[in-house]
Write a protein that holds these residues in place. Structure first.
Motif, PDB file in Angstrom:
ATOM      1  N   SER A 182      17.942  30.978  35.598  1.00 42.80           N
ATOM      2  CA  SER A 182      18.169  29.631  36.126  1.00 42.80           C
ATOM      3  C   SER A 182      19.343  28.956  35.424  1.00 42.80           C
ATOM      4  O   SER A 182      20.175  28.301  36.051  1.00 42.80           O
ATOM      5  CB  SER A 182      16.906  28.778  35.957  1.00 42.80           C
ATOM      6  N   LEU A 183      19.392  29.132  34.116  1.00 43.12           N
ATOM      7  CA  LEU A 183      20.439  28.493  33.322  1.00 43.12           C
ATOM      8  C   LEU A 183      21.809  29.058  33.663  1.00 43.12           C
ATOM      9  O   LEU A 183      22.780  28.310  33.872  1.00 43.12           O
ATOM     10  CB  LEU A 183      20.136  28.700  31.833  1.00 43.12           C
ATOM     11  N   ILE A 184      21.910  30.372  33.734  1.00 41.18           N
ATOM     12  CA  ILE A 184      23.191  31.015  34.054  1.00 41.18           C
ATOM     13  C   ILE A 184      23.655  30.603  35.443  1.00 41.18           C
ATOM     14  O   ILE A 184      24.828  30.272  35.655  1.00 41.18           O
ATOM     15  CB  ILE A 184      23.051  32.550  33.952  1.00 41.18           C
ATOM     16  N   ASN A 185      22.751  30.594  36.398  1.00 41.75           N
ATOM     17  CA  ASN A 185      23.122  30.208  37.760  1.00 41.75           C
ATOM     18  C   ASN A 185      23.517  28.731  37.838  1.00 41.75           C
ATOM     19  O   ASN A 185      24.403  28.356  38.605  1.00 41.75           O
ATOM     20  CB  ASN A 185      21.961  30.506  38.718  1.00 41.75           C
ATOM     21  N   ALA A 186      22.865  27.893  37.027  1.00 38.23           N
ATOM     22  CA  ALA A 186      23.208  26.468  37.008  1.00 38.23           C
ATOM     23  C   ALA A 186      24.610  26.259  36.452  1.00 38.23           C
ATOM     24  O   ALA A 186      25.409  25.481  36.996  1.00 38.23           O
ATOM     25  CB  ALA A 186      22.190  25.697  36.169  1.00 38.23           C
ATOM     26  N   PHE A 187      24.943  26.959  35.358  1.00 40.74           N
ATOM     27  CA  PHE A 187      26.286  26.854  34.789  1.00 40.74           C
ATOM     28  C   PHE A 187      27.336  27.346  35.782  1.00 40.74           C
ATOM     29  O   PHE A 187      28.416  26.780  35.896  1.00 40.74           O
ATOM     30  CB  PHE A 187      26.383  27.654  33.485  1.00 40.74           C
ATOM     31  N   ARG A 188      27.004  28.415  36.502  1.00 38.18           N
ATOM     32  CA  ARG A 188      27.938  28.934  37.507  1.00 38.18           C
ATOM     33  C   ARG A 188      28.148  27.893  38.611  1.00 38.18           C
ATOM     34  O   ARG A 188      29.256  27.710  39.104  1.00 38.18           O
ATOM     35  CB  ARG A 188      27.387  30.227  38.107  1.00 38.18           C
ATOM     36  N   GLY A 189      27.055  27.237  39.002  1.00 37.03           N
ATOM     37  CA  GLY A 189      27.156  26.231  40.047  1.00 37.03           C
ATOM     38  C   GLY A 189      28.047  25.072  39.642  1.00 37.03           C
ATOM     39  O   GLY A 189      28.672  24.432  40.493  1.00 37.03           O
ATOM     40  N   LEU A 190      28.111  24.797  38.346  1.00 34.88           N
ATOM     41  CA  LEU A 190      28.976  23.731  37.830  1.00 34.88           C
ATOM     42  C   LEU A 190      30.390  24.224  37.555  1.00 34.88           C
ATOM     43  O   LEU A 190      31.241  23.455  37.109  1.00 34.88           O
ATOM     44  CB  LEU A 190      28.377  23.172  36.525  1.00 34.88           C
ATOM     45  N   GLU A 191      30.614  25.535  37.822  1.00 34.70           N
ATOM     46  CA  GLU A 191      31.908  26.175  37.576  1.00 34.70           C
ATOM     47  C   GLU A 191      32.341  26.024  36.119  1.00 34.70           C
ATOM     48  O   GLU A 191      33.511  25.809  35.800  1.00 34.70           O
ATOM     49  CB  GLU A 191      32.986  25.614  38.521  1.00 34.70           C
ATOM     50  N   ALA A 192      31.356  26.122  35.215  1.00 34.71           N
ATOM     51  CA  ALA A 192      31.627  26.036  33.773  1.00 34.71           C
ATOM     52  C   ALA A 192      31.860  27.433  33.216  1.00 34.71           C
ATOM     53  O   ALA A 192      31.191  28.391  33.620  1.00 34.71           O
ATOM     54  CB  ALA A 192      30.454  25.375  33.064  1.00 34.71           C
ATOM     55  N   ASP A 193      32.806  27.554  32.300  1.00 30.22           N
ATOM     56  CA  ASP A 193      33.036  28.821  31.618  1.00 30.22           C
ATOM     57  C   ASP A 193      32.048  28.932  30.459  1.00 30.22           C
ATOM     58  O   ASP A 193      31.963  28.025  29.625  1.00 30.22           O
ATOM     59  CB  ASP A 193      34.467  28.899  31.085  1.00 30.22           C
ATOM     60  N   PHE A 194      31.326  30.035  30.376  1.00 25.15           N
ATOM     61  CA  PHE A 194      30.297  30.155  29.357  1.00 25.15           C
ATOM     62  C   PHE A 194      30.148  31.608  28.916  1.00 25.15           C
ATOM     63  O   PHE A 194      30.571  32.550  29.601  1.00 25.15           O
ATOM     64  CB  PHE A 194      28.956  29.633  29.877  1.00 25.15           C
ATOM     65  N   LEU A 195      29.530  31.763  27.751  1.00 28.90           N
ATOM     66  CA  LEU A 195      29.187  33.071  27.210  1.00 28.90           C
ATOM     67  C   LEU A 195      27.668  33.198  27.151  1.00 28.90           C
ATOM     68  O   LEU A 195      26.953  32.199  27.014  1.00 28.90           O
ATOM     69  CB  LEU A 195      29.730  33.235  25.786  1.00 28.90           C
ATOM     70  N   VAL A 196      27.193  34.411  27.232  1.00 27.64           N
ATOM     71  CA  VAL A 196      25.778  34.693  27.012  1.00 27.64           C
ATOM     72  C   VAL A 196      25.697  35.499  25.718  1.00 27.64           C
ATOM     73  O   VAL A 196      26.421  36.476  25.551  1.00 27.64           O
ATOM     74  CB  VAL A 196      25.168  35.481  28.183  1.00 27.64           C
ATOM     75  N   GLN A 197      24.837  35.071  24.810  1.00 28.43           N
ATOM     76  CA  GLN A 197      24.828  35.674  23.472  1.00 28.43           C
ATOM     77  C   GLN A 197      23.414  36.007  23.009  1.00 28.43           C
ATOM     78  O   GLN A 197      22.457  35.274  23.285  1.00 28.43           O
ATOM     79  CB  GLN A 197      25.491  34.733  22.479  1.00 28.43           C
ATOM     80  N   GLU A 198      23.322  37.101  22.298  1.00 27.02           N
ATOM     81  CA  GLU A 198      22.074  37.525  21.672  1.00 27.02           C
ATOM     82  C   GLU A 198      21.523  36.427  20.767  1.00 27.02           C
ATOM     83  O   GLU A 198      22.265  35.786  20.025  1.00 27.02           O
ATOM     84  CB  GLU A 198      22.373  38.774  20.839  1.00 27.02           C
ATOM     85  N   PHE A 199      20.219  36.215  20.826  1.00 24.95           N
ATOM     86  CA  PHE A 199      19.551  35.285  19.925  1.00 24.95           C
ATOM     87  C   PHE A 199      18.973  36.083  18.763  1.00 24.95           C
ATOM     88  O   PHE A 199      18.099  36.931  18.949  1.00 24.95           O
ATOM     89  CB  PHE A 199      18.433  34.531  20.655  1.00 24.95           C
ATOM     90  N   VAL A 200      19.489  35.820  17.566  1.00 27.77           N
ATOM     91  CA  VAL A 200      19.070  36.580  16.381  1.00 27.77           C
ATOM     92  C   VAL A 200      17.851  35.886  15.768  1.00 27.77           C
ATOM     93  O   VAL A 200      17.973  34.903  15.025  1.00 27.77           O
ATOM     94  CB  VAL A 200      20.226  36.684  15.368  1.00 27.77           C
ATOM     95  N   LYS A 201      16.676  36.393  16.064  1.00 30.39           N
ATOM     96  CA  LYS A 201      15.428  35.737  15.663  1.00 30.39           C
ATOM     97  C   LYS A 201      15.272  35.641  14.155  1.00 30.39           C
ATOM     98  O   LYS A 201      14.791  34.635  13.630  1.00 30.39           O
ATOM     99  CB  LYS A 201      14.236  36.500  16.250  1.00 30.39           C
ATOM    100  N   GLU A 202      15.685  36.706  13.458  1.00 31.66           N
ATOM    101  CA  GLU A 202      15.455  36.731  12.018  1.00 31.66           C
ATOM    102  C   GLU A 202      16.279  35.698  11.254  1.00 31.66           C
ATOM    103  O   GLU A 202      16.023  35.438  10.066  1.00 31.66           O
ATOM    104  CB  GLU A 202      15.729  38.132  11.445  1.00 31.66           C
ATOM    105  N   ALA A 203      17.267  35.083  11.902  1.00 24.92           N
ATOM    106  CA  ALA A 203      18.044  34.023  11.239  1.00 24.92           C
ATOM    107  C   ALA A 203      17.186  32.776  11.028  1.00 24.92           C
ATOM    108  O   ALA A 203      17.505  31.922  10.197  1.00 24.92           O
ATOM    109  CB  ALA A 203      19.284  33.679  12.061  1.00 24.92           C
ATOM    110  N   SER A 204      16.120  32.664  11.818  1.00 21.41           N
ATOM    111  CA  SER A 204      15.124  31.585  11.655  1.00 21.41           C
ATOM    112  C   SER A 204      15.740  30.185  11.670  1.00 21.41           C
ATOM    113  O   SER A 204      15.389  29.329  10.862  1.00 21.41           O
ATOM    114  CB  SER A 204      14.337  31.781  10.346  1.00 21.41           C
ATOM    115  N   GLY A 205      16.674  29.964  12.566  1.00 23.18           N
ATOM    116  CA  GLY A 205      17.252  28.630  12.709  1.00 23.18           C
ATOM    117  C   GLY A 205      18.192  28.234  11.592  1.00 23.18           C
ATOM    118  O   GLY A 205      18.499  27.046  11.435  1.00 23.18           O
ATOM    119  N   SER A 206      18.659  29.196  10.809  1.00 23.80           N
ATOM    120  CA  SER A 206      19.583  28.892   9.716  1.00 23.80           C
ATOM    121  C   SER A 206      20.904  29.619   9.912  1.00 23.80           C
ATOM    122  O   SER A 206      20.940  30.712  10.484  1.00 23.80           O
ATOM    123  CB  SER A 206      18.991  29.315   8.364  1.00 23.80           C
TER     124      SER A 206
END
Length: 306
Positions: free
Chosen positions: A167-191
């Motif tokens: 949904s998010l990727i399609n929404a950004f496309r609909g807004l014609e925004a340039d964006f990247l999709v990136q791995e979420f590194v869980k072990e970083a624990s928000g730091s």
């Protein structure tokens, strides 16, 4: 030495500290708003003119060195003004090409990858048919979607499920925004770790931790900071990332993962307030000290490639 700090707001902490540090060392320091500058583009006498509020005739600016503190919203014009200073032989601690290189997130990721700097897995596509491929290429959800021109955590969204990612990727496309999709590194624990690089050294580092319920560790978003001791591989990665961008002053954001440190971003105008307060170090002074030595090598070093 006459030093110009290119900043739109003389009251900002980072701008004030740079002026203070320069004056403490006996230099003539002055803040210049790049949006109040215009250029005379000629082969014989390249000049930058400045006309401040209430000022009469425009003033031709002459500096021995400039420190660019160019905000993301004025990158194009700010870099053009800085380039004009460079054409005229003025030393800049960060050159215009390096700033524009680092501000283009896609280009920055490609350059870092080419030089072997570890990063979270990142994907980019134009076609709407590539949504599934983008999600799969970064290991599925959860994942991050980042607008290419995002700053201070703005334009960075976490998708916790595959459906949310679609949904998010399609929404950004609909807004014609340039964006990247990136791995979420869980072990970083928000730091993450902000490494402040000056020249070829990390002069200070702090760990930033997101507040409860938040995944972005930016201090502007309520994150907390504390001093951290870098590991040798983290120090090496931070300095290498700054060098790849061609930046002599940079804030390199890295995270710790199960397979070593990874670069999140290289910032060409890193803020001084958070890291000076967290570490108690005179980072502004370190920048001025570096300029005093490096400016003797000549105005246009043209560091980095790409």
């Amino acid at each position: 030495m006459k030093i110009g700090v290119l900043s739109r707001n003389a009251k900002l902490y980072s701008t004030r500290r740079l002026v203070e540090a320069a004056r403490e060392r006996g230099h003539d320091a002055r803040v210049i708003d790049v949006l109040k500058c215009y250029m005379n583009i000629t082969a014989n006498n390249p000049t930058v003119f400045f006309k401040g509020k209430g000022q009469g005739d425009p003033e031709a600016l002459e500096f021995d060195a400039v420190i660019p503190r160019i905000g993301a919203s004025v990158t194009l014009y700010g870099a053009a003004v800085l380039r004009q200073f460079e054409v005229g032989g003025t030393y800049s601690v960060n050159e215009s090409i390096a700033i524009t290189r680092s501000r283009d997130k896609l280009r920055a990721h490609q350059l870092l990858a080419r030089r072997g700097c570890g990063q979270p897995v990142t994907s980019y596509a134009h076609s709407a048919d590539a949504t599934d491929n983008l999600i799969n290429s970064v290991g599925g959800a959860p994942l991050l979607v980042k607008v290419l021109k995002s700053t201070q955590g703005n334009g960075v969204v976490l998708a916790e499920t595959r459906k949310a990612a679609e949904s998010l990727i399609n929404a950004f496309r609909g807004l014609e925004a340039d964006f990247l999709v990136q791995e979420f590194v869980k072990e970083a624990s928000g730091s993450d770790i902000r490494c402040f690089v000056v020249g070829d050294k990390v002069v200070a580092a702090m760990q930033r931790t997101a507040q409860a319920g938040e995944y972005r560790s930016n201090l502007h978003r309520g994150g907390t900071a504390q001093v951290i001791k870098l590991r040798p591989d983290e120090r090496k990665l931070a300095t290498k990332a700054a060098q790849v961008m061609g930046l002599d002053v940079a804030g390199v954001d890295i995270i710790r993962s199960n397979h070593g440190p990874l670069v999140l971003e290289v910032n060409s105008s890193p803020g001084l307030e958070g890291i000076e307060q967290a570490t108690g170090m005179d980072i502004a002074g370190a920048i001025i000290d570096y300029i005093e030595k490096d400016s003797l090598k000549g105005p246009n070093k043209m560091k980095g490639k790409g």
